[in-house]
Every structure is written in structure tokens, then in C-alpha cells.
Design a protein around this motif. Structure first.
Motif, PDB file in Angstrom:
ATOM      1  N   THR A   1      38.897  51.069  29.123  1.00 41.17           N
ATOM      2  CA  THR A   1      40.440  51.466  29.183  1.00 41.17           C
ATOM      3  C   THR A   1      41.259  50.066  29.119  1.00 41.17           C
ATOM      4  N   MET A   2      41.083  49.031  29.860  1.00 41.40           N
ATOM      5  CA  MET A   2      42.006  47.951  29.785  1.00 41.40           C
ATOM      6  C   MET A   2      41.707  46.936  28.859  1.00 41.40           C
ATOM      7  N   ASN A   3      40.365  46.943  27.879  1.00 40.22           N
ATOM      8  CA  ASN A   3      39.966  46.157  26.999  1.00 40.22           C
ATOM      9  C   ASN A   3      40.025  44.790  27.367  1.00 40.22           C
ATOM     10  N   VAL A   4      39.191  44.436  28.406  1.00 44.09           N
ATOM     11  CA  VAL A   4      39.334  43.057  29.100  1.00 44.09           C
ATOM     12  C   VAL A   4      38.519  42.202  28.069  1.00 44.09           C
ATOM     13  N   GLN A   5      38.950  40.855  27.824  1.00 40.90           N
ATOM     14  CA  GLN A   5      38.428  39.783  27.128  1.00 40.90           C
ATOM     15  C   GLN A   5      37.876  38.797  28.217  1.00 40.90           C
ATOM     16  N   GLU A   6      38.726  38.300  29.056  1.00 37.29           N
ATOM     17  CA  GLU A   6      38.394  37.514  30.006  1.00 37.29           C
ATOM     18  C   GLU A   6      38.944  37.934  31.216  1.00 37.29           C
ATOM     19  N   LEU A   7      38.042  37.498  32.369  1.00 43.03           N
ATOM     20  CA  LEU A   7      38.084  37.938  33.536  1.00 43.03           C
ATOM     21  C   LEU A   7      37.974  36.863  34.617  1.00 43.03           C
ATOM     22  N   TYR A   8      38.932  36.795  35.867  1.00 46.22           N
ATOM     23  CA  TYR A   8      38.713  35.793  36.553  1.00 46.22           C
ATOM     24  C   TYR A   8      38.863  36.348  38.247  1.00 46.22           C
ATOM     25  N   VAL A   9      37.867  36.031  38.678  1.00 44.10           N
ATOM     26  CA  VAL A   9      38.068  36.147  40.245  1.00 44.10           C
ATOM     27  C   VAL A   9      37.567  35.146  41.460  1.00 44.10           C
ATOM     28  N   GLY A  10      38.183  35.244  42.414  1.00 42.94           N
ATOM     29  CA  GLY A  10      37.566  34.170  43.489  1.00 42.94           C
ATOM     30  C   GLY A  10      36.134  34.251  43.699  1.00 42.94           C
ATOM     31  N   ALA A  11      35.542  33.295  44.171  1.00 46.22           N
ATOM     32  CA  ALA A  11      33.901  33.026  44.537  1.00 46.22           C
ATOM     33  C   ALA A  11      33.432  34.148  45.533  1.00 46.22           C
ATOM     34  N   ASP A  12      34.497  34.400  46.398  1.00 46.72           N
ATOM     35  CA  ASP A  12      34.069  35.621  47.704  1.00 46.72           C
ATOM     36  C   ASP A  12      34.580  36.742  46.895  1.00 46.72           C
ATOM     37  N   PHE A  13      34.926  37.083  45.870  1.00 45.32           N
ATOM     38  CA  PHE A  13      35.315  38.369  45.598  1.00 45.32           C
ATOM     39  C   PHE A  13      34.302  39.581  45.407  1.00 45.32           C
ATOM     40  N   ARG A  14      34.563  40.715  46.270  1.00 45.70           N
ATOM     41  CA  ARG A  14      33.789  41.910  46.187  1.00 45.70           C
ATOM     42  C   ARG A  14      34.507  42.967  45.737  1.00 45.70           C
ATOM     43  N   PHE A  15      33.738  43.873  45.291  1.00 46.58           N
ATOM     44  CA  PHE A  15      34.407  45.173  44.692  1.00 46.58           C
ATOM     45  C   PHE A  15      33.394  46.269  44.483  1.00 46.58           C
ATOM     46  N   GLY A  16      33.785  47.655  44.494  1.00 47.76           N
ATOM     47  CA  GLY A  16      33.096  48.535  44.313  1.00 47.76           C
ATOM     48  C   GLY A  16      32.325  49.228  45.838  1.00 47.76           C
ATOM     49  N   LYS A  17      31.971  50.453  45.426  1.00 47.17           N
ATOM     50  CA  LYS A  17      31.330  51.154  46.518  1.00 47.17           C
ATOM     51  C   LYS A  17      30.297  50.158  47.384  1.00 47.17           C
ATOM     52  N   GLY A  18      30.583  50.003  48.889  1.00 50.94           N
ATOM     53  CA  GLY A  18      29.884  49.395  49.767  1.00 50.94           C
ATOM     54  C   GLY A  18      30.182  47.862  49.290  1.00 50.94           C
ATOM     55  N   ARG A  19      31.143  47.280  48.522  1.00 50.93           N
ATOM     56  CA  ARG A  19      31.478  46.087  48.181  1.00 50.93           C
ATOM     57  C   ARG A  19      30.037  45.334  47.661  1.00 50.93           C
ATOM     58  N   LYS A  20      29.592  46.199  46.782  1.00 47.82           N
ATOM     59  CA  LYS A  20      28.340  45.668  46.076  1.00 47.82           C
ATOM     60  C   LYS A  20      28.426  44.775  44.834  1.00 47.82           C
ATOM     61  N   GLY A  21      29.801  44.999  44.237  1.00 46.56           N
ATOM     62  CA  GLY A  21      30.051  44.034  43.117  1.00 46.56           C
ATOM     63  C   GLY A  21      30.372  42.742  43.334  1.00 46.56           C
ATOM     64  N   ASN A  22      30.165  41.775  42.781  1.00 45.13           N
ATOM     65  CA  ASN A  22      30.475  40.216  43.064  1.00 45.13           C
ATOM     66  C   ASN A  22      30.600  39.738  41.855  1.00 45.13           C
ATOM     67  N   PRO A  23      31.093  38.343  41.916  1.00 51.51           N
ATOM     68  CA  PRO A  23      31.150  37.394  40.413  1.00 51.51           C
ATOM     69  C   PRO A  23      30.119  37.137  39.760  1.00 51.51           C
ATOM     70  N   THR A  24      28.707  37.101  40.468  1.00 51.88           N
ATOM     71  CA  THR A  24      27.584  37.047  39.634  1.00 51.88           C
ATOM     72  C   THR A  24      27.290  38.255  38.748  1.00 51.88           C
ATOM     73  N   MET A  25      27.476  39.614  39.240  1.00 51.78           N
ATOM     74  CA  MET A  25      27.415  40.934  38.815  1.00 51.78           C
ATOM     75  C   MET A  25      28.252  40.777  37.664  1.00 51.78           C
ATOM     76  N   LEU A  26      29.585  40.265  37.584  1.00 52.15           N
ATOM     77  CA  LEU A  26      30.696  40.368  36.613  1.00 52.15           C
ATOM     78  C   LEU A  26      30.019  39.725  35.587  1.00 52.15           C
ATOM     79  N   LYS A  27      29.290  38.399  35.590  1.00 49.50           N
ATOM     80  CA  LYS A  27      28.934  37.587  34.646  1.00 49.50           C
ATOM     81  C   LYS A  27      28.057  38.340  33.705  1.00 49.50           C
TER      82      LYS A  27
END
Length: 136
Positions: A110-136
Motif C-alpha cells: 500500500t505505502m510503497n516503502v523504500q526506506e524504513l527507520y525504527v528505534g532499537a526497542d521497536f515492537r509491532f504486530g500481534k503479540g509484539r512479535k515484530g522487531n527491527p531484526t525482522m524488518l531487515k
């Protein structure tokens, strides 16, 4: 600065995005935003993505006090050089999204992301399972 509450109502070109709560805009947030803004040289639209309410307000019915009121935050983001500010609805559907689904359906398709920036402690998704390592 565009304030977007429905991401499906606009045509997204290449975007650089920072994700977070951004209840205040402290130095760490500003560093993320500087990277997002710098991506304009690559043709990306600098975008801040946050939720219309804190997840804990929805999930645990907590009362949350923000450091900045919404109008102050909007003015500050615009002054910093952010072009799009997304207030994504945090509801039952959002709360149940797996991290991979959020990335694929919202950020990529939807948003056509090319570059993404989050903090080291960022968590997202159901159960907060998503993290910066997963995003890489």
C-alpha cells in the motif's frame, strides 16, 4: 504536510517511513526523522506513521497521557520537514495482524516503502512479535 487517516485514499509513490508512538518528539525520534527526510534525495516522501491511539488504550483500556497534544505534534513534524503524517486506526483488525502481514500489506503493497527507520526497542504486530531484526 498531509495528515492521512485512510492510507487507501491516496496514491503512494516511493516513501521513507519511520514507525512509532511518537508521544513526544525527543532526540531519538528526531534522528529517525532526519534519516526519513534525507531519503528525499532518493525520491522518497518523508512519512511518519503512528496509530490514532496507543495500543495499550485499545488492548488494556489504559488511560495514556501524551507529552504533546496532537496539534503540537503536527506543527513540530511539519517544521522538521515531514511531508506525510499517517494516523493509522488501531482497532481489532490492526491488533490481530501478524508482523509479516503488516509489513507486506501496509508498508510494502500500500505505502510503497523504500526506506524504513525504527528505534532499537521497536515492537509491532500481534503479540509484539515484530522487531527491527525482522524488518531487515
Amino acid at each position: 504536510m498531509e495528515i492521512i487517516k485512510d492510507i487507501h485514499q491516496i496514491q503512494w509513490n516511493k516513501t521513507s517511513i519511520t514507525l512509532g508512538k511518537f508521544d513526544g518528539v525527543h532526540l531519538g525520534h528526531r534522528m529517525l526523522m532526519e534519516n526519513v527526510i534525507a531519503a528525499q534525495k532518493n525520491g522518497c516522501t518523508p512519512t511518519v506513521f503512528t496509530f490514532d491511539k496507543f495500543p495499550s488504550q485499545f488492548l488494556r483500556r489504559e488511560t495514556v497521557t501524551s507529552i504533546l497534544i496532537e496539534e503540537e505534534k503536527e506543527q513540530l513534524l511539519e517544521k522538521l520537514g515531514i511531508k506525510r503524517y499517517v494516523l493509522f486506526p488501531f482497532d481489532e483488525k490492526t491488533a490481530s495482524m501478524e508482523p509479516e502481514e503488516f509489513v507486506e500489506e501496509i508498508l510494502v503493497k500500500t505505502m510503497n516503502v523504500q526506506e524504513l527507520y525504527v528505534g532499537a526497542d521497536f515492537r509491532f504486530g500481534k503479540g509484539r512479535k515484530g522487531n527491527p531484526t525482522m524488518l531487515k
